[in-house]
Design an enzyme around this catalytic site. Structure first.
Site, PDB file in Angstrom:
ATOM      1  N   GLY A  27     100.875  76.478   0.743  1.00  0.00           N
ATOM      2  CA  GLY A  27     102.276  77.119   1.513  1.00  0.00           C
ATOM      3  C   GLY A  27     102.076  76.718   3.045  1.00  0.00           C
ATOM      4  O   GLY A  27     102.958  75.989   3.699  1.00  0.00           O
ATOM      5  N   ALA A  45     115.999  61.699   2.395  1.00  0.00           N
ATOM      6  CA  ALA A  45     116.646  62.364   1.569  1.00  0.00           C
ATOM      7  C   ALA A  45     118.025  62.051   1.850  1.00  0.00           C
ATOM      8  O   ALA A  45     118.963  62.517   1.063  1.00  0.00           O
ATOM      9  CB  ALA A  45     116.279  63.826   2.004  1.00  0.00           C
ATOM     10  N   LYS A 118     102.213  76.990 -12.364  1.00  0.00           N
ATOM     11  CA  LYS A 118     102.208  76.818 -13.577  1.00  0.00           C
ATOM     12  C   LYS A 118     102.217  77.987 -14.547  1.00  0.00           C
ATOM     13  O   LYS A 118     102.784  77.957 -15.735  1.00  0.00           O
ATOM     14  CB  LYS A 118     101.363  75.827 -14.003  1.00  0.00           C
ATOM     15  CG  LYS A 118      99.637  76.459 -13.918  1.00  0.00           C
ATOM     16  CD  LYS A 118      99.144  76.011 -12.458  1.00  0.00           C
ATOM     17  CE  LYS A 118      97.764  76.254 -12.092  1.00  0.00           C
ATOM     18  NZ  LYS A 118      97.421  75.763 -10.818  1.00  0.00           N
ATOM     19  N   GLU A 142     107.020  69.689  -9.981  1.00  0.00           N
ATOM     20  CA  GLU A 142     105.897  68.527  -9.982  1.00  0.00           C
ATOM     21  C   GLU A 142     104.463  69.216  -9.593  1.00  0.00           C
ATOM     22  O   GLU A 142     103.561  68.784 -10.180  1.00  0.00           O
ATOM     23  CB  GLU A 142     106.602  67.588  -9.158  1.00  0.00           C
ATOM     24  CG  GLU A 142     105.582  66.250  -9.122  1.00  0.00           C
ATOM     25  CD  GLU A 142     105.605  65.382 -10.365  1.00  0.00           C
ATOM     26  OE1 GLU A 142     104.697  65.451 -11.119  1.00  0.00           O
ATOM     27  OE2 GLU A 142     106.582  64.880 -10.591  1.00  0.00           O
ATOM     28  N   ILE A 149      99.297  64.303  -8.769  1.00  0.00           N
ATOM     29  CA  ILE A 149      99.743  63.102  -9.483  1.00  0.00           C
ATOM     30  C   ILE A 149     101.287  63.374  -9.994  1.00  0.00           C
ATOM     31  O   ILE A 149     101.562  64.307 -10.767  1.00  0.00           O
ATOM     32  CB  ILE A 149      98.998  62.862 -11.035  1.00  0.00           C
ATOM     33  CG1 ILE A 149      97.628  62.967 -10.665  1.00  0.00           C
ATOM     34  CG2 ILE A 149      99.548  62.040 -11.761  1.00  0.00           C
ATOM     35  CD1 ILE A 149      96.483  63.132 -11.756  1.00  0.00           C
ATOM     36  N   GLY A 200      83.919  75.678  -2.949  1.00  0.00           N
ATOM     37  CA  GLY A 200      85.291  75.853  -2.853  1.00  0.00           C
ATOM     38  C   GLY A 200      85.943  75.166  -4.201  1.00  0.00           C
ATOM     39  O   GLY A 200      87.357  75.325  -4.122  1.00  0.00           O
ATOM     40  N   GLU A 203      87.040  79.482  -8.022  1.00  0.00           N
ATOM     41  CA  GLU A 203      87.373  80.818  -7.395  1.00  0.00           C
ATOM     42  C   GLU A 203      86.117  81.583  -7.906  1.00  0.00           C
ATOM     43  O   GLU A 203      85.277  81.358  -8.650  1.00  0.00           O
ATOM     44  CB  GLU A 203      88.437  81.297  -8.056  1.00  0.00           C
ATOM     45  CG  GLU A 203      89.917  80.572  -8.280  1.00  0.00           C
ATOM     46  CD  GLU A 203      90.302  80.495  -6.818  1.00  0.00           C
ATOM     47  OE1 GLU A 203      89.955  81.282  -5.801  1.00  0.00           O
ATOM     48  OE2 GLU A 203      91.301  79.415  -6.320  1.00  0.00           O
ATOM     49  N   ASP A 214      94.072  77.579 -17.422  1.00  0.00           N
ATOM     50  CA  ASP A 214      94.846  76.938 -16.305  1.00  0.00           C
ATOM     51  C   ASP A 214      95.303  75.464 -16.945  1.00  0.00           C
ATOM     52  O   ASP A 214      96.427  75.310 -17.030  1.00  0.00           O
ATOM     53  CB  ASP A 214      94.019  76.466 -15.119  1.00  0.00           C
ATOM     54  CG  ASP A 214      94.464  75.590 -14.369  1.00  0.00           C
ATOM     55  OD1 ASP A 214      95.488  76.209 -13.565  1.00  0.00           O
ATOM     56  OD2 ASP A 214      94.172  74.507 -14.112  1.00  0.00           O
ATOM     57  N   LYS A 218      99.274  74.197 -18.023  1.00  0.00           N
ATOM     58  CA  LYS A 218      99.933  72.696 -17.742  1.00  0.00           C
ATOM     59  C   LYS A 218     100.189  72.220 -18.998  1.00  0.00           C
ATOM     60  O   LYS A 218     101.168  71.305 -18.944  1.00  0.00           O
ATOM     61  CB  LYS A 218      98.790  72.168 -16.885  1.00  0.00           C
ATOM     62  CG  LYS A 218      98.272  72.863 -15.502  1.00  0.00           C
ATOM     63  CD  LYS A 218      97.120  72.099 -14.831  1.00  0.00           C
ATOM     64  CE  LYS A 218      96.716  72.893 -13.718  1.00  0.00           C
ATOM     65  NZ  LYS A 218      95.539  72.224 -12.923  1.00  0.00           N
TER      66      LYS A 218
END
Length: 441
Positions: A27, A45, A118, A142, A149, A200, A203, A214, A218
């Site tokens: 964010g 745009a 997701k 996306e 990607i 990192g 998690e 996960d 997807k």
């Protein structure tokens, strides 16, 4: 279905007013890029894009971004109710709670939504798509699949002329990093996982990543888009990488394979088979060369052939890049059905059972090295119509367990599992057999 472009001078000259909910790493980077690239994004745009409001739990936290002149909402759902917000960017995460309420509220209020979530779409994607399309607004995601990607655009737009029989890929960078490091260093899973957490890449609670959840989120979105069916996360067969040992990785190399956690969606006579599990793939397969935290997605089309999309699947920069790409599409008036065709036309999910899968298998046994053990194993395989292709046994020590690895010719999964259940009950077999599917790519 191709892109529907709507260019109206009155609409395109207005500012698109954006609210961002969730100011974690993605964010915050989205906010930074919206401001840094403001003029260029407006040119792309055809209209200005303005950040007008944000929401997060802690106002006092320094996120390293300039929020001067931006309204703050403590309640994320309030963001969706603001009259001065046209598009809500949901970067909170989670399949329920504030994220779900925020997205449902925004879509019902006639506001477009861009999300990287997701899990939310895997569990509620079909219903949310119907709400968005009924309201004539966009639900864009996306960033929810493979980070930076642009695979959703590619499947929904660039490859629209193709009938795609199979889509597969490395959909989780954490797992790919762990498997790559295990192969390069010979270390065990737990050791490499701890390193990934320090760096990192994983998690503190790595379950969603290493247990395949996960990647399954997807994959369910890719399958819905490719095969025109309702999102069916519950129909995904899921296995993670915890059971993979350095022995398996070493044997894979000897047999000419590498181990990758793949998500695979393919059409079968019984329906669509969605599966996430460790796979042995030939060393010379392009996807076998994808290492570290990178993701890769392969689509097999009847017109274009095999296409591979490679890039970073996570991280603040790649994910924010995908988020902003969706925001610009909304600002430019570029719209398409959420899953490629109208949500009302999506066919019911029809999962193909794993038991009907036909393929080759790698099996590793830990056995007491005594006469007759291998004869017992091969007799069970014979009785279940499993044909052995090759076998490796390293070392001999009658007082200790020794590993035996084998590969099979093509057989259905039900027969393979029956054979392994019987083998596991042999007195000389000291551990549950390890099985990895060999996938031809």
């Amino acid at each position: 279905m191709g892109i529907v472009r709507v260019y109206c001078e009155d609409v395109m000259s207005e500012v698109l007013r954006v609210g961002v909910a969730g100011l974690g790493t993605v964010g915050a980077e989205t906010v930074r890029l919206l401001r840094l690239r403001r003029e260029d994004l407006a040119r792309r745009a055809g209209r200005p894009i303005e950040l007008v409001a944000v929401s997060a739990r802690d106002r006092s936290k320094d996120r390293g971004v300039d929020l001067a002149g931006v309204a703050w909402e403590d309640d994320a759902v309030a963001l969706a109710r603001r009259d001065d917000v046209d598009l809500v960017c949901e970067l909170i995460g989670g399949s329920e709670g504030p994220a779900r309420t925020l997205v449902e509220t925004a879509l019902s209020a006639g506001k477009s939504v861009v999300t990287a979530n997701k899990a939310l779409l895997a569990h509620h994607g079909t219903a949310l798509a119907k709400t968005a399309e009924a309201g004539g607004v966009t639900l864009a995601y996306e960033a929810a699949v493979a980070g930076g990607i642009p695979i959703i655009r590619a499947l929904r737009q660039g490859l629209v002329a193709n009938s795609i029989g199979r889509v597969y890929g490395i959909l989780n960078g954490t797992c790919n990093y762990i498997l790559s490091a295990m192969r390069d260093t010979g270390r065990a899973f737990d050791d490499v996982l701890a390193e990934a957490q320090e760096l990192g890449y994983a998690e503190a609670d790595p379950s969603f990543d290493v247990d395949g959840i996960d990647a399954a989120h997807k994959l369910s979105l890719l399958a819905a888009l490719v095969f025109g069916r309702e999102v069916d996360f519950d129909g995904v067969h899921i296995e993670g990488i915890r059971p993979i040992s350095p022995l398996d990785i070493a044997y894979a190399e000897e047999f000419g394979f590498r181990i990758k956690l793949l998500g695979i969606a393919e059409e079968a006579p019984e329906g669509v088979r969605q599966r996430v599990h460790p796979c042995m793939v030939r060393k010379d397969a392009p996807i076998a060369q994808v290492e570290g935290v990178f993701n890769a997605v392969v689509a097999e089309g009847d017109a274009v052939g095999t296409t591979l999309f490679l890039g970073r699947g996570a991280g603040a920069g790649p994910t924010a890049s995908a988020v902003i790409g969706d925001i610009v599409d909304v600002a430019a008036g570029r719209r398409a059905p959420v899953f490629g065709i109208a949500a009302a036309e999506l066919r019911a999910a029809r999962p193909a059972p794993m038991e009907a899968l036909e393929g080759r298998y790698y099996v590793r046994l830990m056995v007491i090295d005594r006469p007759g053990v291998l004869a017992d194993v091969t007799a069970i395989l014979r009785d279940e119509h499993v044909s052995m292709e090759s076998m490796l046994q390293q070392g001999r020590d009658p007082m200790e367990k020794v590993p035996v690895a084998l590969t099979t010719h093509e057989v259905d999964e039900a027969s393979m599992r029956r054979a392994l259940d019987k083998i596991a009950r042999l007195d000389a077999v000291l551990e549950p057999p390890a099985m990895i599917r060999i996938v031809e790519l």
